[in-house]
Design a protein around this motif. Structure first.
Motif, short mmCIF file in Angstrom:
data_model
loop_
_atom_site.label_atom_id
_atom_site.label_comp_id
_atom_site.label_asym_id
_atom_site.label_seq_id
_atom_site.Cartn_x
_atom_site.Cartn_y
_atom_site.Cartn_z
N ALA A 4 -1.28 9.33 -60.53
CA ALA A 4 -1.16 10.71 -60.06
C ALA A 4 -0.80 11.13 -58.79
O ALA A 4 -1.87 10.95 -57.85
CB ALA A 4 -1.89 11.71 -60.85
N THR A 5 0.34 10.67 -58.15
CA THR A 5 0.50 10.82 -56.53
C THR A 5 0.64 12.22 -56.11
O THR A 5 0.51 12.52 -54.87
CB THR A 5 1.71 10.04 -56.29
N GLN A 6 0.79 13.23 -56.99
CA GLN A 6 1.00 14.51 -56.48
C GLN A 6 -0.28 15.46 -57.26
O GLN A 6 -0.28 15.02 -58.62
CB GLN A 6 2.39 15.14 -57.10
N PRO A 7 -1.01 16.03 -56.62
CA PRO A 7 -2.37 16.67 -57.08
C PRO A 7 -1.89 17.75 -58.20
O PRO A 7 -1.11 18.64 -58.08
CB PRO A 7 -2.82 17.46 -56.14
N HIS A 8 -2.53 17.49 -59.44
CA HIS A 8 -2.31 18.28 -60.76
C HIS A 8 -3.65 18.38 -61.11
O HIS A 8 -4.73 17.48 -61.00
CB HIS A 8 -1.48 17.90 -61.76
N GLU A 9 -4.09 19.53 -61.85
CA GLU A 9 -5.35 19.63 -62.55
C GLU A 9 -5.23 20.12 -63.98
O GLU A 9 -4.19 20.95 -64.27
CB GLU A 9 -6.37 20.63 -61.74
N ALA A 10 -5.92 19.74 -64.72
CA ALA A 10 -5.96 20.45 -66.14
C ALA A 10 -7.11 21.55 -66.32
O ALA A 10 -8.04 21.39 -65.86
CB ALA A 10 -6.62 19.34 -67.17
N ARG A 11 -6.58 22.74 -66.73
CA ARG A 11 -7.46 23.74 -66.84
C ARG A 11 -8.13 24.01 -68.23
O ARG A 11 -7.48 23.73 -69.29
CB ARG A 11 -6.72 25.13 -66.54
N TYR A 12 -9.34 24.23 -68.33
CA TYR A 12 -9.89 24.45 -69.52
C TYR A 12 -10.61 25.90 -69.83
O TYR A 12 -11.29 26.50 -68.79
CB TYR A 12 -11.22 23.45 -69.72
N HIS A 26 -13.44 32.38 -68.34
CA HIS A 26 -13.11 31.84 -67.24
C HIS A 26 -12.77 30.42 -67.43
O HIS A 26 -12.54 30.00 -68.69
CB HIS A 26 -14.49 31.64 -66.30
N TYR A 27 -12.29 29.56 -66.41
CA TYR A 27 -11.64 28.48 -66.60
C TYR A 27 -12.39 27.46 -65.58
O TYR A 27 -12.71 27.73 -64.53
CB TYR A 27 -10.01 28.48 -66.13
N THR A 28 -12.48 26.24 -65.97
CA THR A 28 -12.84 25.08 -65.27
C THR A 28 -11.56 23.96 -65.12
O THR A 28 -10.88 24.09 -65.82
CB THR A 28 -14.13 24.41 -65.80
N THR A 29 -11.79 23.25 -64.16
CA THR A 29 -10.75 22.39 -63.88
C THR A 29 -11.24 20.79 -64.03
O THR A 29 -12.38 20.56 -63.55
CB THR A 29 -9.86 22.62 -62.61
N LYS A 30 -10.34 19.83 -64.16
CA LYS A 30 -10.64 18.58 -63.84
C LYS A 30 -9.18 18.03 -63.47
O LYS A 30 -8.09 18.26 -63.79
CB LYS A 30 -10.72 17.71 -65.33
N ARG A 52 -7.19 11.56 -72.30
CA ARG A 52 -6.31 12.59 -72.19
C ARG A 52 -6.80 13.88 -72.23
O ARG A 52 -7.93 14.13 -72.56
CB ARG A 52 -5.40 12.46 -73.80
N ALA A 53 -6.34 14.55 -71.12
CA ALA A 53 -6.66 15.98 -70.75
C ALA A 53 -6.68 16.90 -72.04
O ALA A 53 -7.70 17.69 -72.30
CB ALA A 53 -5.91 16.59 -69.81
N THR A 54 -5.84 16.75 -72.95
CA THR A 54 -5.72 17.38 -74.18
C THR A 54 -6.72 17.19 -75.17
O THR A 54 -6.72 17.92 -76.13
CB THR A 54 -4.33 17.02 -74.75
N SER A 55 -7.55 16.18 -75.09
CA SER A 55 -8.59 15.79 -76.01
C SER A 55 -9.71 16.88 -76.17
O SER A 55 -10.44 16.59 -76.94
CB SER A 55 -9.05 14.36 -75.72
N TYR A 59 -8.63 22.72 -73.78
CA TYR A 59 -7.60 22.46 -73.08
C TYR A 59 -6.63 23.83 -73.02
O TYR A 59 -6.34 24.32 -74.00
CB TYR A 59 -6.91 21.21 -73.46
N HIS A 60 -6.37 24.34 -71.95
CA HIS A 60 -5.39 25.29 -71.70
C HIS A 60 -4.06 24.99 -71.35
O HIS A 60 -2.93 25.00 -71.90
CB HIS A 60 -5.99 26.38 -70.90
N ASP A 61 -3.90 24.31 -69.88
CA ASP A 61 -2.72 23.77 -69.52
C ASP A 61 -2.77 22.84 -68.39
O ASP A 61 -4.02 22.53 -67.86
CB ASP A 61 -1.89 25.09 -69.22
N ILE A 62 -1.72 22.63 -67.76
CA ILE A 62 -1.81 21.46 -66.36
C ILE A 62 -1.04 22.15 -65.34
O ILE A 62 -0.11 23.07 -65.70
CB ILE A 62 -0.99 20.37 -66.75
#
Length: 134
Positions: A4-12, A26-30, A52-55, A59-62
């Motif tokens: 991942a060369t561009q910063p992204h985060e998964a929201r939960y 509320h949301y947390t992120t990884k 996988r972030a979706t596991s 999981y909400h979105d990226i």
């Protein structure tokens, strides 16, 4: 696996039902560390493995996120100029510059309570003053 060369985060998403009948969310992120060969985002799991972030069931979105700070350098005499409620102008020292992985930098100031923020985020911020200028 693709780094991942561009910063992204998964929201939960976390939903809490309170005894008074109200519900709060509320949301947390990884941070996304890499993408698997099928394009799925990978995050660090509970066992320290890339999962996988979706596991996770919540999981909400990226989404894109700010680049992480990778270094700080001294403020080197820079100051922030501010205007008080009575229109008086005052300065406050820039303590450090925070350098992010994308090359951007933020002037950080420490206030009288010890809180650190981007000097430009204050609603009474006027301008940055380079060293030797007044």
């Amino acid at each position: 696996m693709i780094p991942a060369t561009q910063p992204h985060e998964a929201r939960y998403k976390h939903t809490t039902e309170h005894p008074n009948g109200t519900t709060t969310t509320h949301y947390t992120t990884k941070r996304v560390i890499a993408w698997d060969d099928d394009g799925h985002p990978l995050v660090v799991g509970r066992a320290g493995t890339l999962d996988r972030a979706t596991s996770w069931s919540n999981y909400h979105d990226i989404g894109a996120c700010p680049a992480p700070v990778v270094a700080v350098i001294p403020g080197a005499g820079w100051q922030g100029e501010y205007k008080s409620d009575d229109d008086a102008v005052f300065t406050w020292p820039i303590t450090v510059w925070a350098i992010s992985a994308d090359g951007s930098c933020k002037p950080l100031a420490v206030d009288a309570l010890g809180d650190t923020d981007d000097a430009r985020d204050s609603e009474n911020f006027v301008r940055l003053i380079p060293p030797g200028e007044s």
